[in-house]
Design a protein around this motif. Structure first.
Motif, PDB file in Angstrom:
ATOM      1  N   LEU A 273       0.251   2.817  -2.999  1.00 24.74           N
ATOM      2  CA  LEU A 273       0.363   1.560  -2.394  1.00 24.74           C
ATOM      3  C   LEU A 273      -0.757   0.819  -1.852  1.00 24.74           C
ATOM      4  CD1 LEU A 273       3.929   2.350  -0.907  1.00 24.74           C
ATOM      5  CD2 LEU A 273       3.461   0.830  -3.132  1.00 24.74           C
ATOM      6  N   ALA A 274      -1.776   1.409  -1.216  1.00 21.25           N
ATOM      7  CA  ALA A 274      -2.890   0.956  -0.634  1.00 21.25           C
ATOM      8  C   ALA A 274      -3.799   0.745  -1.712  1.00 21.25           C
ATOM      9  CB  ALA A 274      -3.589   1.990   0.315  1.00 21.25           C
ATOM     10  N   LEU A 280       3.091  -1.654   3.171  1.00 19.79           N
ATOM     11  CA  LEU A 280       4.317  -0.806   3.214  1.00 19.79           C
ATOM     12  C   LEU A 280       5.628  -1.556   3.577  1.00 19.79           C
ATOM     13  CD1 LEU A 280       2.945   2.687   5.005  1.00 19.79           C
ATOM     14  CD2 LEU A 280       3.608   2.215   2.572  1.00 19.79           C
ATOM     15  N   GLU A 281       5.650  -2.373   4.628  1.00 21.98           N
ATOM     16  CA  GLU A 281       6.673  -2.975   5.091  1.00 21.98           C
ATOM     17  C   GLU A 281       7.227  -3.961   3.949  1.00 21.98           C
ATOM     18  OE1 GLU A 281       3.413  -5.258   6.618  1.00 21.98           O
ATOM     19  OE2 GLU A 281       3.869  -3.210   6.333  1.00 21.98           O
ATOM     20  N   TYR A 290       7.810  -2.141 -10.538  1.00 22.45           N
ATOM     21  CA  TYR A 290       6.764  -2.550 -11.283  1.00 22.45           C
ATOM     22  C   TYR A 290       5.435  -2.441 -11.009  1.00 22.45           C
ATOM     23  CZ  TYR A 290      10.293  -5.888 -13.350  1.00 22.45           C
ATOM     24  OH  TYR A 290      11.628  -6.334 -13.864  1.00 22.45           O
ATOM     25  N   HIS A 291       5.324  -1.666  -9.871  1.00 24.67           N
ATOM     26  CA  HIS A 291       4.180  -1.036  -9.311  1.00 24.67           C
ATOM     27  C   HIS A 291       4.025   0.318  -9.142  1.00 24.67           C
ATOM     28  CE1 HIS A 291       2.844  -5.445  -8.420  1.00 24.67           C
ATOM     29  NE2 HIS A 291       4.052  -5.686  -8.014  1.00 24.67           N
ATOM     30  N   ARG A 322      -8.606   9.690  -3.977  1.00 26.10           N
ATOM     31  CA  ARG A 322      -9.024  10.004  -5.191  1.00 26.10           C
ATOM     32  C   ARG A 322      -8.036   9.899  -6.400  1.00 26.10           C
ATOM     33  NH1 ARG A 322      -9.427  13.999  -8.644  1.00 26.10           N
ATOM     34  NH2 ARG A 322      -8.545  15.582  -7.182  1.00 26.10           N
ATOM     35  N   LEU A 323      -6.744  10.688  -6.220  1.00 18.96           N
ATOM     36  CA  LEU A 323      -5.899  10.524  -7.345  1.00 18.96           C
ATOM     37  C   LEU A 323      -5.443   9.099  -7.465  1.00 18.96           C
ATOM     38  CD1 LEU A 323      -4.403  14.057  -6.368  1.00 18.96           C
ATOM     39  CD2 LEU A 323      -5.594  13.583  -8.578  1.00 18.96           C
ATOM     40  N   ALA A 324      -5.131   8.390  -6.375  1.00 15.93           N
ATOM     41  CA  ALA A 324      -4.638   6.977  -6.639  1.00 15.93           C
ATOM     42  C   ALA A 324      -5.524   6.309  -7.475  1.00 15.93           C
ATOM     43  CB  ALA A 324      -4.289   6.562  -5.322  1.00 15.93           C
TER      44      ALA A 324
END
Length: 473
Positions: A273-274, A280-281, A290-291, A322-324
């Motif tokens: 998400l970052a 987050l909120e 969608y994301h 790294r994985l994100a």
């Protein structure tokens, strides 16, 4: 005159039972809202009350799932024997989140667990013989499938011949002859007494995680007590990604999971998400659809889905970042590949006669044919099948429209298919090039017989929940 992009379908007039209206009134729901929920499948007073209740109240006893007790018993035995378990999860977002749930729960339960995600290109959907061989080489005593396995009779027999028990956890349509698994946990079984059959694969995994946490710990003193509550965020993502109806227990899972994701996300999800610059909120189910889901799916579409599994399993923040980043890059690549393939496929479709289903084949990347089928089904308002050549076979993804039951359709074409599986809204299969055209003609016939006559208006259909007089707006 301005025309809408979609062909609107207004709700048919329905009479809502007085007891349903009374139940709605007791929980603060207006008659109009009750009518909408009735149209969406909440047709009894208990369902309506559960809809408005606390989410935890909407969770059912996991022991009601078929063979849940056999699943628990075999896991206890594996723990006593010190056996290794191979967890096999499908490579889509539902399978990946389910695999992360099952792997985490079994490890907390005290077992040595090896996660396994198949290659979309080389193994395809369902338990593979390559995975069975990996279990043999890893000296695993048990294979647990997640979001697959109901149609993997050949592979399950191969595992049994090697002395490995297979515990199937799945939510897909079952064949007439059930696979010879040690346990087959699927709420769609004919003998199932489970109150809600709409669980996704990750939802089934979450229920079994609850069972392991609740009933699997008495007398086992090598670890502290644990719960599966935090795993609801993974089950929520899998449920939404698989387009399961957010009703009944699925809605309870979605509400619990959203709260967990907003307040205490797993490291991988926080990093994902970052990377997408999403606070987050603000996360809701649309964010998931969608994301989050596309990024998880992208790993298996243009690379290795195991990268997404590692993201969901890691507790290390640096590894998660790294994985994100890897998934973010894969998602961008996936978008470009899909745009190019759709442009080519659209030219093919426009040159074809008008038919009750869109059924095409080409040489597109196997990882994006499902996205192409979804786009055609949505844009053209009819079922879509998109196939591509993989070695000596054609592998295809199918997406439904207008209520066409894809699982039943493929079942009736099983004599032409090498492998198949899925559910009414989405499915897949493998077929020889020789059988492609006979299969295509049979599916077109089924679509023509099963569906209402195609309207002159070819726009995709948009269902309207409620039509109000202008004075009421």
């Amino acid at each position: 005159m301005i025309q809408p992009a979609y062909r609107w379908r207004f709700p048919a007039g329905t009479i809502v039972a007085p007891e349903l209206l009374e139940a709605g009134d007791r929980v603060g729901l207006s008659p109009r809202l009750v009518a909408i929920l009735h149209a969406r499948g909440l047709t009894t007073a208990p369902e309506l009350v559960a809809f408005a209740a606390a989410p935890a109240d909407g969770l059912h006893d996991p022991l009601l799932l078929p063979d849940a007790s056999l699943f628990l018993e075999r896991c206890v035995t594996a723990r006593e024997r010190g056996e290794t378990i191979l967890v096999f999860g499908d490579f889509d977002a539902d399978g990946l989140t389910g695999l992360a749930i099952m792997t985490t729960a079994l490890r907390r339960f005290g077992l040595n667990v090896e996660p396994y995600v198949p290659s979309r290109l080389e193994e395809g959907h369902g338990l593979s013989l390559r995975a069975v061989q990996a279990a043999v080489q890893g000296k695993a005593g048990v294979i647990v499938t997640v979001d697959c396995g109901s149609t993997s009779g050949t592979e399950i027999r191969a595992a049994a011949d090697a002395g490995i028990d297979v515990l199937v956890t799945d939510h897909h349509r079952l064949p007439e002859v059930l696979p010879p698994a040690r346990a087959l946990v699927n709420a769609h079984r004919a003998d199932s007494q489970y109150p809600d059959r709409r669980l996704a694969g990750s939802g089934v995994a979450f229920k079994l995680a609850q069972l392991l946490a609740r009933d699997g710990q008495p007398g086992h003193t090598s670890q502290t007590a644990w719960t599966a509550d935090d795993l609801s965020q993974l089950a929520m993502i899998g449920t939404v990604a698989d387009v399961a109806p957010v009703l009944g227990e699925n809605r309870a899972i979605a509400r619990l999971g959203l709260e967990r994701l907003r307040t205490s996300p797993r490291a991988g999800l926080a990093a994902l998400l970052a990377g997408a610059s999403i606070p987050l909120e603000t996360v809701d189910l649309e964010t998931v659809a969608y994301h989050i889901a596309p990024r998880l799916n992208a790993a298996g579409r243009v690379g290795e889905a195991m990268e997404a599994a590692r993201l969901l399993l890691t507790d290390d923040l640096a590894e998660a970042e790294r994985l994100a980043a890897t998934l973010e890059h894969a998602n961008a690549t996936r978008r470009d590949m899909t745009a190019d393939a759709m442009s080519e496929a659209l030219a093919v479709v426009e040159a074809m006669p008008d038919e009750p289903a869109t059924i095409i084949r080409g040489s597109w990347p196997v990882g994006i044919v499902g996205l192409m089928a979804s786009k055609f089904a949505e844009d053209r308002g009819r079922p879509a099948v998109v196939g591509t050549t993989v070695g000596e076979v054609i592998r295809a993804s199918c997406r439904s429209a207008r209520g066409f039951d894809l699982a039943a359709a493929l079942e009736s074409c099983s004599d032409l298919l090498l492998r198949y599986g899925g559910h009414p809204g989405a499915a897949g299969f493998e077929v020889t090039p020789r059988n492609w055209e006979p299969l295509r003609q049979r599916l077109l016939t089924l679509a023509e017989v099963s569906l209402p006559a195609l309207e002159t208006d070819r726009r995709a259909e948009l269902l309207i929940d409620l039509a109000l007089p202008a004075a009421d707006v």
